[in-house]
Write a protein that holds these residues in place. Structure first.
Motif, PDB file in Angstrom:
ATOM      1  N   TRP A 195       9.498   6.057   0.129  1.00  0.00           N
ATOM      2  CA  TRP A 195       9.509   5.518   1.486  1.00  0.00           C
ATOM      3  C   TRP A 195      10.588   4.451   1.555  1.00  0.00           C
ATOM      4  CZ3 TRP A 195       8.620   0.404   2.916  1.00  0.00           C
ATOM      5  CH2 TRP A 195       8.136  -0.443   1.906  1.00  0.00           C
ATOM      6  N   HIS A 196      11.056   4.187   2.761  1.00  0.00           N
ATOM      7  CA  HIS A 196      12.143   3.222   2.949  1.00  0.00           C
ATOM      8  C   HIS A 196      11.935   2.492   4.274  1.00  0.00           C
ATOM      9  CE1 HIS A 196      16.067   1.378   2.603  1.00  0.00           C
ATOM     10  NE2 HIS A 196      16.366   1.791   3.827  1.00  0.00           N
ATOM     11  N   HIS A 197      12.227   1.198   4.261  1.00  0.00           N
ATOM     12  CA  HIS A 197      12.103   0.363   5.459  1.00  0.00           C
ATOM     13  C   HIS A 197      13.491  -0.038   5.941  1.00  0.00           C
ATOM     14  CE1 HIS A 197      10.893  -3.732   7.364  1.00  0.00           C
ATOM     15  NE2 HIS A 197      10.987  -2.774   8.280  1.00  0.00           N
ATOM     16  N   HIS A 198      13.867   0.431   7.144  1.00  0.00           N
ATOM     17  CA  HIS A 198      15.119   0.029   7.770  1.00  0.00           C
ATOM     18  C   HIS A 198      14.867  -1.283   8.517  1.00  0.00           C
ATOM     19  CE1 HIS A 198      17.550   3.605   6.953  1.00  0.00           C
ATOM     20  NE2 HIS A 198      16.434   4.302   7.110  1.00  0.00           N
ATOM     21  N   ARG A 199      15.340  -2.371   7.942  1.00  0.00           N
ATOM     22  CA  ARG A 199      15.037  -3.680   8.518  1.00  0.00           C
ATOM     23  C   ARG A 199      15.741  -3.907   9.848  1.00  0.00           C
ATOM     24  NH1 ARG A 199      12.098  -6.314   4.911  1.00  0.00           N
ATOM     25  NH2 ARG A 199      12.225  -5.680   2.723  1.00  0.00           N
ATOM     26  N   GLU A 200      16.853  -3.212  10.096  1.00  0.00           N
ATOM     27  CA  GLU A 200      17.543  -3.391  11.376  1.00  0.00           C
ATOM     28  C   GLU A 200      16.710  -2.856  12.530  1.00  0.00           C
ATOM     29  OE1 GLU A 200      18.772  -1.924   8.759  1.00  0.00           O
ATOM     30  OE2 GLU A 200      20.273  -3.373   8.006  1.00  0.00           O
ATOM     31  N   LEU A 239       0.826  -1.206   0.000  1.00  0.00           N
ATOM     32  CA  LEU A 239       0.000   0.000   0.000  1.00  0.00           C
ATOM     33  C   LEU A 239       0.859   1.254   0.000  1.00  0.00           C
ATOM     34  CD1 LEU A 239      -2.737  -1.203   2.488  1.00  0.00           C
ATOM     35  CD2 LEU A 239      -3.096  -0.632   0.081  1.00  0.00           C
ATOM     36  N   LEU A 240       2.008   1.210   0.652  1.00  0.00           N
ATOM     37  CA  LEU A 240       2.929   2.354   0.591  1.00  0.00           C
ATOM     38  C   LEU A 240       3.431   2.559  -0.836  1.00  0.00           C
ATOM     39  CD1 LEU A 240       4.987   1.772   3.864  1.00  0.00           C
ATOM     40  CD2 LEU A 240       3.294   3.554   3.446  1.00  0.00           C
ATOM     41  N   ASP A 241       3.680   1.468  -1.542  1.00  0.00           N
ATOM     42  CA  ASP A 241       4.076   1.590  -2.950  1.00  0.00           C
ATOM     43  C   ASP A 241       2.959   2.235  -3.765  1.00  0.00           C
ATOM     44  OD1 ASP A 241       6.594   0.488  -2.607  1.00  0.00           O
ATOM     45  OD2 ASP A 241       5.926  -1.563  -3.030  1.00  0.00           O
TER      46      ASP A 241
END
Length: 283
Positions: A249-254, A236-238
């Motif tokens: 938008w970006h997801h920091h997996r750490e 949904l962000l895409d």
């Protein structure tokens, strides 16, 4: 808030702040309050963090909360009320509740009186593209959250069954302003014809958007408030990027943190002054 160690494997031995979390069990018949960290609350099903209230004794001294992107003096309070209500609904409603039902429940909860009664004009429901959607009322009634209303009158009246909405503060006028803000959550407002899943995702982002350039929230929190899985939330962000509501938008997996960027506001065009007629030459 107390300080202490956390049992979550990602935060073992940490000394971070301990939050108050509310867990629903046995289909809503039992409720449990416990002190836990944000990671533990996100890892526990049917659990939501109890937000700080504006009515607490130290409300006037709170300065750590981010200010909203809007410059309206009351926008911060409206944004915070919507955020608290979305947090409550994340626990009060079943996890499989649809986005449209969550948006409808949000309006009902914010507009309810002290007896749990809500009067929704047909025009309001038409503006939300929810008029005539009886399946949404049946969905909320099946969850035991409200009584199934009679859809025939022009002004639909419904009674909420959850006692948590009876003791809300502040008054109805302030909550009505928050309900209106939820329908026009600047700067992430979508057209009313947009799918409910996109509208709810944009609203959840809006209540976490502050005046600073960096907007972020935990992915688990965004997913829980939207009632989606993390993968659905990322998709949904895409779609919000494709709709140009977000630039990226970006997801920091750490850290499991999601950061999003809003489009730069377009400068307002200044209307040109009409040209003055040149004086005619005297003869």
């Amino acid at each position: 808030r107390a300080q202490g160690c956390c049992w979550h494997p990602r935060h073992r031995g940490c000394a971070g702040p301990v939050l108050l979390a509310l867990t629903r069990g046995r289909g809503g018949r039992t409720w449990r309050l416990a002190d836990t960290c944000a990671a533990c609350a996100a890892a526990t099903s049917n659990t939501a963090v109890v937000p700080d209230t504006l009515l607490g004794p130290h409300a006037a001294d709170r300065t750590s909360a981010p200010a909203p992107a809007s410059t309206s003096p009351s926008a911060f309070h409206e944004q915070l009320r919507v955020r608290e209500m979305l947090t409550y609904l994340a626990t009060a409603l079943p996890q499989f509740a649809s986005p449209a039902a969550r948006l409808l429940a949000l309006q009902c909860a914010l507009r309810a009186d002290s007896r749990g009664h809500v009067r929704l004009p047909a025009g309001l429901l038409r503006g939300m593209r929810l008029h005539g959607r009886r399946e949404l009322w049946e969905e909320l009634a099946h969850a035991g959250w409200l009584e199934l209303p009679d859809p025939r009158p022009a002004h639909l009246t419904v009674r909420l069954l959850d006692p948590a909405v009876l003791d809300q503060a502040p008054g109805r006028s302030a909550r009505h302003r928050a309900a209106h803000w939820a329908m026009h959550s600047t700067p992430l407002t979508l057209p009313s014809a947009a799918p409910s899943a996109l509208q709810l995702t944009a609203l959840v982002l809006a209540v976490h958007t502050c005046a600073q350039a960096r907007h972020s929230a935990d992915l688990e929190i965004l997913a829980r408030l939207c009632g989606h899985s993390c993968h659905q939330t990322e998709a949904l962000l895409d779609r919000l990027v494709a709709a140009r509501t977000l630039t990226a938008w970006h997801h920091h997996r750490e850290t499991d943190e999601v950061i999003w960027h809003l489009p730069w506001p377009q400068p307002t065009a200044t209307p040109r002054a009409p040209a003055r007629p040149r004086p005619g030459r005297l003869r």
